[in-house]
Design a protein around this motif. Sequence first.
Motif, PDB file in Angstrom:
ATOM      1  N   ARG A   1       0.812  -1.223   0.000  1.00  0.00           N
ATOM      2  CA  ARG A   1       0.000   0.000   0.000  1.00  0.00           C
ATOM      3  C   ARG A   1       0.843   1.271   0.000  1.00  0.00           C
ATOM      4  O   ARG A   1       0.362   2.344  -0.380  1.00  0.00           O
ATOM      5  CB  ARG A   1      -0.944   0.006   1.210  1.00  0.00           C
TER       6      ARG A   1
ATOM      7  N   ARG B   1       1.671   4.147  -3.294  1.00  0.00           N
ATOM      8  CA  ARG B   1       0.409   4.798  -3.637  1.00  0.00           C
ATOM      9  C   ARG B   1       0.436   5.389  -5.045  1.00  0.00           C
ATOM     10  O   ARG B   1      -0.507   5.216  -5.819  1.00  0.00           O
ATOM     11  CB  ARG B   1       0.101   5.905  -2.620  1.00  0.00           C
ATOM     12  N   ALA B   2       1.484   6.119  -5.368  1.00  0.00           N
ATOM     13  CA  ALA B   2       1.537   6.770  -6.674  1.00  0.00           C
ATOM     14  C   ALA B   2       1.553   5.736  -7.793  1.00  0.00           C
ATOM     15  O   ALA B   2       0.886   5.910  -8.826  1.00  0.00           O
ATOM     16  CB  ALA B   2       2.764   7.668  -6.773  1.00  0.00           C
ATOM     17  N   TYR B   3       2.296   4.670  -7.597  1.00  0.00           N
ATOM     18  CA  TYR B   3       2.356   3.638  -8.634  1.00  0.00           C
ATOM     19  C   TYR B   3       1.001   2.966  -8.804  1.00  0.00           C
ATOM     20  O   TYR B   3       0.540   2.752  -9.929  1.00  0.00           O
ATOM     21  CB  TYR B   3       3.421   2.603  -8.295  1.00  0.00           C
ATOM     22  N   ILE B   4       0.351   2.618  -7.695  1.00  0.00           N
ATOM     23  CA  ILE B   4      -0.950   1.954  -7.762  1.00  0.00           C
ATOM     24  C   ILE B   4      -1.984   2.867  -8.417  1.00  0.00           C
ATOM     25  O   ILE B   4      -2.775   2.437  -9.264  1.00  0.00           O
ATOM     26  CB  ILE B   4      -1.401   1.510  -6.357  1.00  0.00           C
ATOM     27  N   GLU B   5      -1.977   4.152  -8.056  1.00  0.00           N
ATOM     28  CA  GLU B   5      -2.908   5.091  -8.682  1.00  0.00           C
ATOM     29  C   GLU B   5      -2.620   5.234 -10.174  1.00  0.00           C
ATOM     30  O   GLU B   5      -3.535   5.419 -10.982  1.00  0.00           O
ATOM     31  CB  GLU B   5      -2.816   6.448  -7.996  1.00  0.00           C
ATOM     32  N   GLY B   6      -1.351   5.106 -10.536  1.00  0.00           N
ATOM     33  CA  GLY B   6      -0.967   5.231 -11.935  1.00  0.00           C
ATOM     34  C   GLY B   6      -1.373   4.056 -12.797  1.00  0.00           C
ATOM     35  O   GLY B   6      -1.277   4.125 -14.032  1.00  0.00           O
TER      36      GLY B   6
ATOM     37  N   GLY C   1      -4.298   3.091 -13.283  1.00  0.00           N
ATOM     38  CA  GLY C   1      -5.483   3.491 -14.012  1.00  0.00           C
ATOM     39  C   GLY C   1      -6.632   2.506 -13.941  1.00  0.00           C
ATOM     40  O   GLY C   1      -7.512   2.505 -14.803  1.00  0.00           O
TER      41      GLY C   1
ATOM     42  N   GLU D   1      -8.929  -0.247 -10.896  1.00  0.00           N
ATOM     43  CA  GLU D   1      -9.135  -0.634  -9.505  1.00  0.00           C
ATOM     44  C   GLU D   1      -8.146  -1.739  -9.123  1.00  0.00           C
ATOM     45  O   GLU D   1      -7.958  -2.702  -9.867  1.00  0.00           O
ATOM     46  CB  GLU D   1     -10.566  -1.127  -9.305  1.00  0.00           C
TER      47      GLU D   1
ATOM     48  N   ASP E   1      -6.888  -3.737  -5.409  1.00  0.00           N
ATOM     49  CA  ASP E   1      -6.957  -3.892  -3.960  1.00  0.00           C
ATOM     50  C   ASP E   1      -5.777  -4.742  -3.497  1.00  0.00           C
ATOM     51  O   ASP E   1      -5.769  -5.963  -3.715  1.00  0.00           O
ATOM     52  CB  ASP E   1      -8.276  -4.550  -3.566  1.00  0.00           C
TER      53      ASP E   1
END
Length: 234
Positions: free
Chosen positions: A190, A193-198, A200, A202, A204
Amino acid sequence: MKPMPEDWQRAVAVVAHPDDLEYGAASAVARWTGQGKQVCYLLATRGEAGIAGMAPAEVGPLRVEEELRSAAVVGVSDVRFLDHPDGLVEYGIPLRRDLAAAFRTLRPDVVITSTFDLTWAEDGPVNHADHRAVGLAVLDACRDAANEWVFPDAGPAWPAISAAYVITSAEPTHFVDVTDTIDLGVASLREHRAYIEGLGREFDPDEFLKQIAGYVGLGAGCDYAVSMHRYPMG
């Protein structure tokens, strides 16, 4: 699969990018650091080419910070970067030399790396070229580090690496029970964050990691486990 032997004290975990270790291996690292073992993270790149729409100059420092926070969650304070170009890592003498030099400096008992299989699963997508280059080079660098006549300018030989363990291999031989540390592994992922948001889409981390570790656990006889292939070094 057999339980991974834990009669060692120092490990170096080598991957291509920030976040590679967090897709499963970090749960095992949390178990080991909880036992008092020393684990160092060694990354070939800073992941600067890893987020679409963001310039590498901005992404590199951001992903380094995410990796440092992520490593701290599972008890790792020693995180090092070899600064090979993200997306363009080449298997070859320069990479082997950098890895052998690091092993001679860090003097691990075992080395952990990620799969160099061509694809994820038999009919899955092609594995990233950086992953393939780094994983294979790690195995060769373990041997290089032990040979005093190979890269003699890279420090005194270190012949004490007993084995390399390749995580997420299609042909696992060993497992680590991470039932007690899976939540730390999730928390570690977790932090990216920036990589997961990137990505594009969903995603979990809790569902993703527990689904995979739960499946491996079925074969290992525990709730959650991480699988790996052991390559003995001699």
